[in-house]
Enzyme design. Structure first.
Site, PDB file in Angstrom:
ATOM      1  N   ARG A  15       0.847  -1.200   0.000  1.00  0.00           N
ATOM      2  CA  ARG A  15       0.000   0.000   0.000  1.00  0.00           C
ATOM      3  C   ARG A  15       0.886   1.255   0.000  1.00  0.00           C
ATOM      4  O   ARG A  15       2.121   1.158   0.022  1.00  0.00           O
ATOM      5  CB  ARG A  15      -0.918   0.006   1.224  1.00  0.00           C
ATOM      6  CG  ARG A  15      -0.145   0.165   2.513  1.00  0.00           C
ATOM      7  CD  ARG A  15      -1.051   0.200   3.721  1.00  0.00           C
ATOM      8  NE  ARG A  15      -0.388   0.887   4.821  1.00  0.00           N
ATOM      9  CZ  ARG A  15      -0.777   0.857   6.082  1.00  0.00           C
ATOM     10  NH1 ARG A  15      -1.847   0.170   6.412  1.00  0.00           N
ATOM     11  NH2 ARG A  15      -0.122   1.528   7.006  1.00  0.00           N
ATOM     12  N   VAL A  65      10.802  -7.359   7.087  1.00  0.00           N
ATOM     13  CA  VAL A  65      12.177  -6.901   6.823  1.00  0.00           C
ATOM     14  C   VAL A  65      13.054  -6.880   8.074  1.00  0.00           C
ATOM     15  O   VAL A  65      14.278  -6.939   7.982  1.00  0.00           O
ATOM     16  CB  VAL A  65      12.220  -5.492   6.143  1.00  0.00           C
ATOM     17  CG1 VAL A  65      11.600  -5.521   4.761  1.00  0.00           C
ATOM     18  CG2 VAL A  65      11.591  -4.430   7.033  1.00  0.00           C
ATOM     19  N   SER A 143      13.388  10.277   5.233  1.00  0.00           N
ATOM     20  CA  SER A 143      12.313  11.240   5.529  1.00  0.00           C
ATOM     21  C   SER A 143      12.963  12.586   5.809  1.00  0.00           C
ATOM     22  O   SER A 143      14.097  12.625   6.303  1.00  0.00           O
ATOM     23  CB  SER A 143      11.540  10.796   6.767  1.00  0.00           C
ATOM     24  OG  SER A 143      10.758  11.859   7.271  1.00  0.00           O
ATOM     25  N   TYR A 156      11.776   7.542  15.168  1.00  0.00           N
ATOM     26  CA  TYR A 156      11.609   7.580  13.709  1.00  0.00           C
ATOM     27  C   TYR A 156      12.710   8.412  13.047  1.00  0.00           C
ATOM     28  O   TYR A 156      13.329   7.981  12.071  1.00  0.00           O
ATOM     29  CB  TYR A 156      10.231   8.156  13.399  1.00  0.00           C
ATOM     30  CG  TYR A 156       9.859   8.178  11.941  1.00  0.00           C
ATOM     31  CD1 TYR A 156       9.523   7.012  11.265  1.00  0.00           C
ATOM     32  CD2 TYR A 156       9.813   9.383  11.229  1.00  0.00           C
ATOM     33  CE1 TYR A 156       9.160   7.034   9.925  1.00  0.00           C
ATOM     34  CE2 TYR A 156       9.455   9.419   9.895  1.00  0.00           C
ATOM     35  CZ  TYR A 156       9.124   8.245   9.242  1.00  0.00           C
ATOM     36  OH  TYR A 156       8.769   8.267   7.914  1.00  0.00           O
ATOM     37  N   ILE A 189       3.406  13.229   3.106  1.00  0.00           N
ATOM     38  CA  ILE A 189       2.763  12.589   1.970  1.00  0.00           C
ATOM     39  C   ILE A 189       1.437  11.982   2.437  1.00  0.00           C
ATOM     40  O   ILE A 189       1.380  11.351   3.501  1.00  0.00           O
ATOM     41  CB  ILE A 189       3.667  11.466   1.400  1.00  0.00           C
ATOM     42  CG1 ILE A 189       5.106  11.977   1.169  1.00  0.00           C
ATOM     43  CG2 ILE A 189       3.075  10.876   0.124  1.00  0.00           C
ATOM     44  CD1 ILE A 189       5.250  13.140   0.207  1.00  0.00           C
TER      45      ILE A 189
HETATM   46  P1  NAI Z   1       2.281   3.053   4.975  1.00  0.00           P
HETATM   47  O1  NAI Z   1       2.113   2.777   6.424  1.00  0.00           O
HETATM   48  O2  NAI Z   1       1.091   3.333   4.147  1.00  0.00           O
HETATM   49  O3  NAI Z   1       3.084   1.849   4.275  1.00  0.00           O
HETATM   50  C1  NAI Z   1       4.180   1.229   4.870  1.00  0.00           C
HETATM   51  C2  NAI Z   1       4.249  -0.184   4.341  1.00  0.00           C
HETATM   52  O4  NAI Z   1       5.354  -0.853   4.963  1.00  0.00           O
HETATM   53  C3  NAI Z   1       2.993  -1.000   4.677  1.00  0.00           C
HETATM   54  O5  NAI Z   1       2.575  -1.723   3.536  1.00  0.00           O
HETATM   55  C4  NAI Z   1       3.477  -1.942   5.763  1.00  0.00           C
HETATM   56  O6  NAI Z   1       2.782  -3.191   5.788  1.00  0.00           O
HETATM   57  C5  NAI Z   1       4.926  -2.129   5.377  1.00  0.00           C
HETATM   58  N1  NAI Z   1       5.730  -2.612   6.496  1.00  0.00           N
HETATM   59  C6  NAI Z   1       5.774  -2.110   7.743  1.00  0.00           C
HETATM   60  N2  NAI Z   1       6.584  -2.850   8.508  1.00  0.00           N
HETATM   61  C7  NAI Z   1       7.080  -3.835   7.704  1.00  0.00           C
HETATM   62  C8  NAI Z   1       7.971  -4.912   7.925  1.00  0.00           C
HETATM   63  N3  NAI Z   1       8.517  -5.136   9.117  1.00  0.00           N
HETATM   64  N4  NAI Z   1       8.257  -5.718   6.876  1.00  0.00           N
HETATM   65  C9  NAI Z   1       7.708  -5.525   5.666  1.00  0.00           C
HETATM   66  N5  NAI Z   1       6.835  -4.524   5.416  1.00  0.00           N
HETATM   67  C10 NAI Z   1       6.531  -3.695   6.432  1.00  0.00           C
HETATM   68  O7  NAI Z   1       3.333   4.235   4.910  1.00  0.00           O
HETATM   69  P2  NAI Z   1       3.856   5.133   3.678  1.00  0.00           P
HETATM   70  O8  NAI Z   1       3.440   6.508   3.976  1.00  0.00           O
HETATM   71  O9  NAI Z   1       3.512   4.510   2.387  1.00  0.00           O
HETATM   72  O10 NAI Z   1       5.426   5.039   3.952  1.00  0.00           O
HETATM   73  C11 NAI Z   1       6.350   4.386   3.093  1.00  0.00           C
HETATM   74  C12 NAI Z   1       7.763   4.831   3.476  1.00  0.00           C
HETATM   75  O11 NAI Z   1       7.867   6.244   3.297  1.00  0.00           O
HETATM   76  C13 NAI Z   1       8.131   4.547   4.935  1.00  0.00           C
HETATM   77  O12 NAI Z   1       9.479   4.178   5.015  1.00  0.00           O
HETATM   78  C14 NAI Z   1       7.916   5.900   5.585  1.00  0.00           C
HETATM   79  O13 NAI Z   1       8.683   6.041   6.753  1.00  0.00           O
HETATM   80  C15 NAI Z   1       8.355   6.833   4.485  1.00  0.00           C
HETATM   81  N6  NAI Z   1       7.868   8.190   4.624  1.00  0.00           N
HETATM   82  C16 NAI Z   1       6.523   8.472   4.597  1.00  0.00           C
HETATM   83  C17 NAI Z   1       6.090   9.786   4.738  1.00  0.00           C
HETATM   84  C18 NAI Z   1       4.651  10.162   4.723  1.00  0.00           C
HETATM   85  O14 NAI Z   1       4.359  11.346   4.967  1.00  0.00           O
HETATM   86  N7  NAI Z   1       3.712   9.277   4.444  1.00  0.00           N
HETATM   87  C19 NAI Z   1       7.057  10.868   4.961  1.00  0.00           C
HETATM   88  C20 NAI Z   1       8.419  10.469   4.953  1.00  0.00           C
HETATM   89  C21 NAI Z   1       8.798   9.173   4.792  1.00  0.00           C
END
Ligand code: NAI
Length: 248
Positions: A15, A65, A143, A156, A189
């Site tokens: 997602r 992971v 980030s 974080y 985001i």
């Molecule tokens: P989200 O929560 O929608 O997606 C994160 C995904 O990582 C999920 O599908 C989840 O199941 C997966 N995940 C979590 N722990 C896991 C594990 N141990 N093993 C495998 N998969 C795992 O979050 P989003 O917003 O899509 O974030 C994606 C990346 O972007 C993350 O690294 C987040 O820290 C980074 N990010 C997001 C920002 C935002 O504003 N949404 C801002 C800056 C960075």
């Protein structure tokens, strides 16, 4: 494998930003290996959509992971099913926000384990293959708070700052092997991760963004695609902020 088609492994791609990255890379003719932690019906739909719409192969690989053996398995399975790995996107990440005064050791450690150690675990297993094939692109999702810090996010922002140090050090280690390592630092985001923020907080955030809006997962995916493509062959060890101008 079809001639010229690259293979990308994206972690946490069920997602949000990871899913959008998988779609964007597929759109640009990459076979994609989507890592997920928990199986959902939407994942099968995503695989079907990617394969039918973009005529590339899509493989789903389960794994946490933070567990080294899972990382090893997802890399092995991807290579067995798609032949190689040209692009690795370390995207899986979580938040467990709270002020340090009240933060438990578990909440600190679990964020470091998934965001930072998880990035090590998957990269450690991919690198030998990239060294052997003498090419590769690794993109680590950090980030802006890894650069600027943010109250309530010591765990974080430490993990995301760690990813930046990891990116630069690895870029220096493997540049001679034609492996390029970069990081993308998203600002705010709109995904499930930020959906939990109150309207008030979101409005406050928007006032701090010169472009006056939160970013979309696509805004990030397009930059990742650039770093994964031949258009960025002279860029390594960099952190690209994709944040509407928040950090300058
Ligand atoms: P989200 O929560 O929608 O997606 C994160 C995904 O990582 C999920 O599908 C989840 O199941 C997966 N995940 C979590 N722990 C896991 C594990 N141990 N093993 C495998 N998969 C795992 O979050 P989003 O917003 O899509 O974030 C994606 C990346 O972007 C993350 O690294 C987040 O820290 C980074 N990010 C997001 C920002 C935002 O504003 N949404 C801002 C800056 C960075």
């Amino acid at each position: 494998m079809e001639e010229n088609r690259k293979v990308a492994l994206i972690t946490g791609a069920a997602r949000g930003i990871g899913k959008e990255i998988a779609i964007e890379l597929a759109k640009n003719a990459c076979d994609v290996s989507i890592n997920y932690r928990t199986k959902t019906d939407e994942l099968d739909l995503l695989k079907k959509e990617i394969e039918e719409k973009y005529k590339v192969r899509c493989f789903l690989t389960q794994g946490d992971v933070a567990i080294y053996e899972d990382a090893e398995k997802m890399v092995k399975e991807t290579i067995e099913n798609l032949g190689r790995i040209d692009i690795l996107v370390n995207n899986a990440g979580i938040t467990k926000d709270g002020l340090l005064m009240r933060m438990s050791k578990e909440d600190f450690e679990s964020v470091i384990d998934i965001n930072l150690v998880g990035t090590f675990n998957v990269t450690r297993n991919v690198i030998p293959f990239m060294v052997k094939q003498k090419s590769g692109k690794i993109i680590n999702i950090s980030s802006v708070v890894g650069v600027s810090g943010n109250a309530g996010q010591t765990n974080y922002s430490a993990s995301k700052a760690g990813i930046i140090g990891f990116t630069k050090s690895l870029a220096k280690e493997v540049a001679s092997r034609n492996i390029l390592v970069n990081s993308v630092a998203p600002g705010f985001i709109a995904t499930d991760m930020t959906a939990v923020l109150s309207e008030q907080v979101k409005e406050n955030i928007n006032t701090q963004i010169p472009l006056k809006r939160m970013g979309t997962a696509q805004d990030i995916a397009k930059v990742v695609n650039f770093l994964a493509s031949e258009n960025s062959n002279y860029i390594t060890g960099q952190v690209i902020n994709v944040d509407g101008g928040m950090l300058m």
